[in-house]
Motif scaffolding. Structure first.
Motif, PDB file in Angstrom:
ATOM      1  N   GLY A  69       0.827  -1.201   0.000  1.00 57.67           N
ATOM      2  CA  GLY A  69       0.000   0.000   0.000  1.00 57.67           C
ATOM      3  C   GLY A  69       0.857   1.244   0.000  1.00 57.67           C
ATOM      4  O   GLY A  69       2.016   1.216   0.419  1.00 57.67           O
ATOM      5  N   THR A  70       0.296   2.350  -0.479  1.00 55.09           N
ATOM      6  CA  THR A  70       1.072   3.578  -0.559  1.00 55.09           C
ATOM      7  C   THR A  70       0.165   4.805  -0.559  1.00 55.09           C
ATOM      8  O   THR A  70      -1.037   4.712  -0.858  1.00 55.09           O
ATOM      9  CB  THR A  70       1.946   3.581  -1.832  1.00 55.09           C
ATOM     10  OG1 THR A  70       2.801   4.728  -1.819  1.00 55.09           O
ATOM     11  CG2 THR A  70       1.088   3.624  -3.086  1.00 55.09           C
ATOM     12  N   VAL A  71       0.746   5.938  -0.216  1.00 53.41           N
ATOM     13  CA  VAL A  71       0.094   7.241  -0.348  1.00 53.41           C
ATOM     14  C   VAL A  71       1.203   8.277  -0.404  1.00 53.41           C
ATOM     15  O   VAL A  71       2.256   8.104   0.219  1.00 53.41           O
ATOM     16  CB  VAL A  71      -0.869   7.523   0.821  1.00 53.41           C
ATOM     17  CG1 VAL A  71      -0.138   7.578   2.150  1.00 53.41           C
ATOM     18  CG2 VAL A  71      -1.627   8.826   0.602  1.00 53.41           C
ATOM     19  N   ASP A  72       1.012   9.344  -1.179  1.00 52.51           N
ATOM     20  CA  ASP A  72       2.002  10.409  -1.162  1.00 52.51           C
ATOM     21  C   ASP A  72       1.317  11.754  -1.336  1.00 52.51           C
ATOM     22  O   ASP A  72       0.096  11.847  -1.544  1.00 52.51           O
ATOM     23  CB  ASP A  72       3.112  10.190  -2.199  1.00 52.51           C
ATOM     24  CG  ASP A  72       2.667  10.341  -3.637  1.00 52.51           C
ATOM     25  OD1 ASP A  72       2.161  11.424  -3.988  1.00 52.51           O
ATOM     26  OD2 ASP A  72       2.844   9.404  -4.429  1.00 52.51           O
ATOM     27  N   SER A  73       2.101  12.801  -1.231  1.00 54.20           N
ATOM     28  CA  SER A  73       1.582  14.155  -1.376  1.00 54.20           C
ATOM     29  C   SER A  73       2.718  15.089  -1.751  1.00 54.20           C
ATOM     30  O   SER A  73       3.899  14.739  -1.634  1.00 54.20           O
ATOM     31  CB  SER A  73       0.920  14.638  -0.081  1.00 54.20           C
ATOM     32  OG  SER A  73       1.888  14.777   0.941  1.00 54.20           O
ATOM     33  N   THR A  74       2.345  16.287  -2.196  1.00 62.79           N
ATOM     34  CA  THR A  74       3.311  17.353  -2.413  1.00 62.79           C
ATOM     35  C   THR A  74       2.849  18.586  -1.652  1.00 62.79           C
ATOM     36  O   THR A  74       1.651  18.784  -1.433  1.00 62.79           O
ATOM     37  CB  THR A  74       3.471  17.692  -3.907  1.00 62.79           C
ATOM     38  OG1 THR A  74       2.191  18.015  -4.459  1.00 62.79           O
ATOM     39  CG2 THR A  74       4.081  16.534  -4.674  1.00 62.79           C
ATOM     40  N   ARG A  75       3.797  19.408  -1.280  1.00 64.99           N
ATOM     41  CA  ARG A  75       3.502  20.597  -0.492  1.00 64.99           C
ATOM     42  C   ARG A  75       3.337  21.801  -1.414  1.00 64.99           C
ATOM     43  O   ARG A  75       4.054  21.948  -2.407  1.00 64.99           O
ATOM     44  CB  ARG A  75       4.619  20.857   0.509  1.00 64.99           C
ATOM     45  CG  ARG A  75       4.373  22.032   1.459  1.00 64.99           C
ATOM     46  CD  ARG A  75       5.534  22.179   2.438  1.00 64.99           C
ATOM     47  NE  ARG A  75       5.409  23.369   3.267  1.00 64.99           N
ATOM     48  CZ  ARG A  75       4.812  23.417   4.442  1.00 64.99           C
ATOM     49  NH1 ARG A  75       4.267  22.315   4.938  1.00 64.99           N
ATOM     50  NH2 ARG A  75       4.740  24.530   5.138  1.00 64.99           N
ATOM     51  N   GLY A  76       2.386  22.660  -1.099  1.00 63.47           N
ATOM     52  CA  GLY A  76       2.172  23.888  -1.851  1.00 63.47           C
ATOM     53  C   GLY A  76       1.316  24.835  -1.035  1.00 63.47           C
ATOM     54  O   GLY A  76       1.382  24.839   0.199  1.00 63.47           O
ATOM     55  N   HIS A  93      -2.136   9.271  -5.144  1.00 65.16           N
ATOM     56  CA  HIS A  93      -1.542   7.934  -5.199  1.00 65.16           C
ATOM     57  C   HIS A  93      -1.875   7.105  -3.963  1.00 65.16           C
ATOM     58  O   HIS A  93      -1.021   6.414  -3.401  1.00 65.16           O
ATOM     59  CB  HIS A  93      -0.017   8.025  -5.371  1.00 65.16           C
ATOM     60  CG  HIS A  93       0.404   8.643  -6.663  1.00 65.16           C
ATOM     61  ND1 HIS A  93       1.576   9.343  -6.815  1.00 65.16           N
ATOM     62  CD2 HIS A  93      -0.208   8.700  -7.875  1.00 65.16           C
ATOM     63  CE1 HIS A  93       1.686   9.788  -8.052  1.00 65.16           C
ATOM     64  NE2 HIS A  93       0.599   9.408  -8.718  1.00 65.16           N
ATOM     65  N   ILE A  94      -3.149   7.158  -3.542  1.00 68.35           N
ATOM     66  CA  ILE A  94      -3.591   6.313  -2.437  1.00 68.35           C
ATOM     67  C   ILE A  94      -4.039   4.977  -3.019  1.00 68.35           C
ATOM     68  O   ILE A  94      -4.967   4.926  -3.831  1.00 68.35           O
ATOM     69  CB  ILE A  94      -4.755   6.949  -1.662  1.00 68.35           C
ATOM     70  CG1 ILE A  94      -4.363   8.334  -1.134  1.00 68.35           C
ATOM     71  CG2 ILE A  94      -5.196   6.053  -0.516  1.00 68.35           C
ATOM     72  CD1 ILE A  94      -5.501   9.076  -0.471  1.00 68.35           C
ATOM     73  N   GLY A  95      -3.389   3.898  -2.620  1.00 71.75           N
ATOM     74  CA  GLY A  95      -3.779   2.593  -3.167  1.00 71.75           C
ATOM     75  C   GLY A  95      -3.235   1.435  -2.348  1.00 71.75           C
ATOM     76  O   GLY A  95      -2.164   1.530  -1.753  1.00 71.75           O
ATOM     77  N   VAL A  96      -4.005   0.351  -2.327  1.00 74.95           N
ATOM     78  CA  VAL A  96      -3.607  -0.893  -1.665  1.00 74.95           C
ATOM     79  C   VAL A  96      -3.801  -2.034  -2.656  1.00 74.95           C
ATOM     80  O   VAL A  96      -4.809  -2.064  -3.389  1.00 74.95           O
ATOM     81  CB  VAL A  96      -4.444  -1.142  -0.393  1.00 74.95           C
ATOM     82  CG1 VAL A  96      -4.088  -2.482   0.245  1.00 74.95           C
ATOM     83  CG2 VAL A  96      -4.254  -0.005   0.603  1.00 74.95           C
ATOM     84  N   LEU A  97      -2.858  -2.940  -2.717  1.00 78.78           N
ATOM     85  CA  LEU A  97      -2.989  -4.077  -3.630  1.00 78.78           C
ATOM     86  C   LEU A  97      -4.294  -4.831  -3.382  1.00 78.78           C
ATOM     87  O   LEU A  97      -4.716  -4.967  -2.227  1.00 78.78           O
ATOM     88  CB  LEU A  97      -1.811  -5.031  -3.462  1.00 78.78           C
ATOM     89  CG  LEU A  97      -0.443  -4.552  -3.969  1.00 78.78           C
ATOM     90  CD1 LEU A  97       0.621  -5.611  -3.698  1.00 78.78           C
ATOM     91  CD2 LEU A  97      -0.493  -4.213  -5.456  1.00 78.78           C
ATOM     92  N   PRO A  98      -4.941  -5.337  -4.434  1.00 70.83           N
ATOM     93  CA  PRO A  98      -6.219  -6.039  -4.245  1.00 70.83           C
ATOM     94  C   PRO A  98      -6.108  -7.270  -3.358  1.00 70.83           C
ATOM     95  O   PRO A  98      -7.117  -7.717  -2.799  1.00 70.83           O
ATOM     96  CB  PRO A  98      -6.635  -6.399  -5.677  1.00 70.83           C
ATOM     97  CG  PRO A  98      -5.402  -6.268  -6.505  1.00 70.83           C
ATOM     98  CD  PRO A  98      -4.567  -5.222  -5.858  1.00 70.83           C
ATOM     99  N   THR A  99      -4.912  -7.820  -3.179  1.00 75.78           N
ATOM    100  CA  THR A  99      -4.725  -8.969  -2.288  1.00 75.78           C
ATOM    101  C   THR A  99      -4.720  -8.570  -0.815  1.00 75.78           C
ATOM    102  O   THR A  99      -4.748  -9.443   0.068  1.00 75.78           O
ATOM    103  CB  THR A  99      -3.382  -9.655  -2.608  1.00 75.78           C
ATOM    104  OG1 THR A  99      -2.343  -8.661  -2.610  1.00 75.78           O
ATOM    105  CG2 THR A  99      -3.444 -10.336  -3.968  1.00 75.78           C
ATOM    106  N   HIS A 100      -4.686  -7.251  -0.533  1.00 77.30           N
ATOM    107  CA  HIS A 100      -4.558  -6.806   0.856  1.00 77.30           C
ATOM    108  C   HIS A 100      -5.594  -5.738   1.236  1.00 77.30           C
ATOM    109  O   HIS A 100      -5.432  -5.054   2.253  1.00 77.30           O
ATOM    110  CB  HIS A 100      -3.148  -6.255   1.097  1.00 77.30           C
ATOM    111  CG  HIS A 100      -2.086  -7.296   1.093  1.00 77.30           C
ATOM    112  ND1 HIS A 100      -1.634  -7.899  -0.068  1.00 77.30           N
ATOM    113  CD2 HIS A 100      -1.399  -7.874   2.118  1.00 77.30           C
ATOM    114  CE1 HIS A 100      -0.694  -8.792   0.238  1.00 77.30           C
ATOM    115  NE2 HIS A 100      -0.540  -8.792   1.550  1.00 77.30           N
ATOM    116  N   THR A 101      -6.641  -5.616   0.457  1.00 71.54           N
ATOM    117  CA  THR A 101      -7.676  -4.640   0.786  1.00 71.54           C
ATOM    118  C   THR A 101      -8.569  -5.158   1.915  1.00 71.54           C
ATOM    119  O   THR A 101      -8.531  -6.334   2.278  1.00 71.54           O
ATOM    120  CB  THR A 101      -8.547  -4.316  -0.441  1.00 71.54           C
ATOM    121  OG1 THR A 101      -9.068  -5.549  -0.974  1.00 71.54           O
ATOM    122  CG2 THR A 101      -7.737  -3.605  -1.513  1.00 71.54           C
TER     123      THR A 101
END
Length: 419
Positions: A69-76, A93-101
């Motif tokens: 799973g992952t998530v990211d961001s940028t500052r502004g 980019h918020i996402g988790v693999l379908p095997t781990h949802t």
């Protein structure tokens, strides 16, 4: 951290900041896999991953050594009603693999990210939601909407009173990625909801543009070195372009913060030879475009969709930075279980935030949750609208009317940037 698998057994996972280039590329692949139908582009070489991810802002969840799973961001920065800006996290980019949802991994990632952003001094976070039922539980609320519009250039023309607008010139493709970011960063935009664009956002745009997508063009307004706006556009249906009577162009990016820039760019698009329709995937819901034309029905709204989902990270800072209308005084109680330091009672009087008291006062005029506050913060959504949901508690109608007068703005909120 512990979670439960589909068969009921417990398993451990941990969350950490991703810094290795290969981990960052793997995080992007996790996101693409989670999104299923996301348009694909060429893989990013690990050695240039740093152009697409801001250092220290990508989180990864690992289970048994695997990135799942992952998530990211940028500052502004984001513009609030009145024109002041506050520190802003553009979340993506918020996402988790379908095997781990369905195991709480995504929830832990989002909570971790919001806490980090608050601790870093960011006042608000925004995102573009793939699903409408996910982010309310984390305190996000819909704060702006956009209109998808199609213009039929065969119907009528411009009203004689419409000014000429700023002069327009085409921009060579080899100058585009140097000139456009400079224009966007240089010109202030006081519309509520406007956000700055990070270098990572521009790098992603350049990557997508470089894919084999056919012809595309860029035009700018104003003299060289003092440009006032720009538009990027491309034709669709080019295989039947000649001899066709339904030839359309799609506007990929329109930045025109002044009337002169907007009119100049719209005139330029309208007067393109061989073009019958102009498609704008996202314009402000209060766009002036129909009123510029002799036939307002030449502008057809295809649909309206949510744009900005806003999460207030620092309620006091957000309420202090924006301006208010002439609505008297209001005592507002806010609940925020995820970031409890936001839970408090806020008194607005004489056009500004006057006082803050920890905890929820029993005599508050209005009582609500942080997601609802996020919806009304930019002024496009009204207190009386959201009150019908039961998310606003009040003893009478009068506080709602006062809150509407205080929070409503002259322009609809609009970010104009997808990420």
């Amino acid at each position: 951290m512990s979670a439960q698998s589909a068969d009921g057994s417990a398993f451990e996972f941990d969350i950490r900041v991703l810094t290795d280039e290969r981990d960052l590329i793997a995080a992007l692949e996790v996101f693409r896999t989670a999104m299923v139908g996301l348009p694909w582009s060429a893989p990013i070489p690990p050695e240039i991953a740093g152009k697409f991810f801001e250092v220290g802002r990508t989180l990864g969840a690992f289970a048994d050594g695997e990135l799942v799973g992952t998530v990211d961001s940028t500052r502004g920065s984001l513009t609030l009603p009145g024109g002041r800006t506050v520190a802003h996290a553009a979340v993506t980019h918020i996402g988790v693999l379908p095997t781990h949802t369905r195991r709480g991994i995504g929830s832990h990632l989002v909570r971790h990210q919001l806490t980090d952003a608050r601790d870093a001094g960011e006042v608000v976070a925004t995102l573009r939601a793939s699903e409408a039922t996910i982010y309310g539980r984390f305190g996000y609320g819909i704060a702006s909407r956009v209109a998808s519009v199609t213009v039929d250039t065969r119907r009528g023309g411009f009203r004689p009173e419409v000014p000429a607008g700023d002069p327009v010139r085409l921009l060579p493709a080899d100058q585009m990625w140097d000139v456009l970011p400079t224009i966007h960063a240089r010109i202030p935009n006081t519309r509520p909801g406007f956000i700055t664009r990070s270098s990572q956002w521009w790098a992603a745009q350049e990557l997508r543009y470089g894919q084999d997508r056919g012809p595309a063009y860029t035009a700018v307004t104003g003299p060289e070195g003092a440009e006032t706006g720009f538009v990027r556009y491309h034709p669709v249906g080019t295989e039947t372009w000649f001899g066709n009577h339904e030839r359309s162009i799609v506007v990929d990016d329109l930045f025109a913060p002044s009337r002169e820039a907007f009119v100049g760019l719209i005139r330029f698009l309208w007067e393109l030879d061989l073009v019958d329709r102009i498609v704008f995937p996202g314009l402000p819901v209060d766009t002036s475009l129909p009123w510029m034309l002799t036939d307002q029905r030449a502008v057809a709204t295809n649909h309206i969709r949510d744009e900005t989902w806003l999460r207030v990270l620092d309620v006091e800072a957000a309420l202090r930075a924006r301006t208010y209308g002439d609505g008297g005084s209001l005592v507002l109680a806010v609940h925020d279980p995820l970031l409890p330091e936001n839970t408090g009672t806020y008194r607005i009087a004489d056009g500004h935030l006057e006082s803050v008291t920890p905890g929820v006062a029993s005599d508050a005029d209005l009582e609500t949750d942080v997601a609802t506050l996020g919806s009304v913060l930019l002024g496009s959504m009204h207190w009386h609208q959201v009150a019908y949901s039961g998310a606003v508690r009040t003893g009478s109608v009068d506080p709602l009317a006062r809150a509407d007068r205080l929070f409503t703005t002259g322009s609809a909120a609009f970010a104009g940037t997808n990420f």
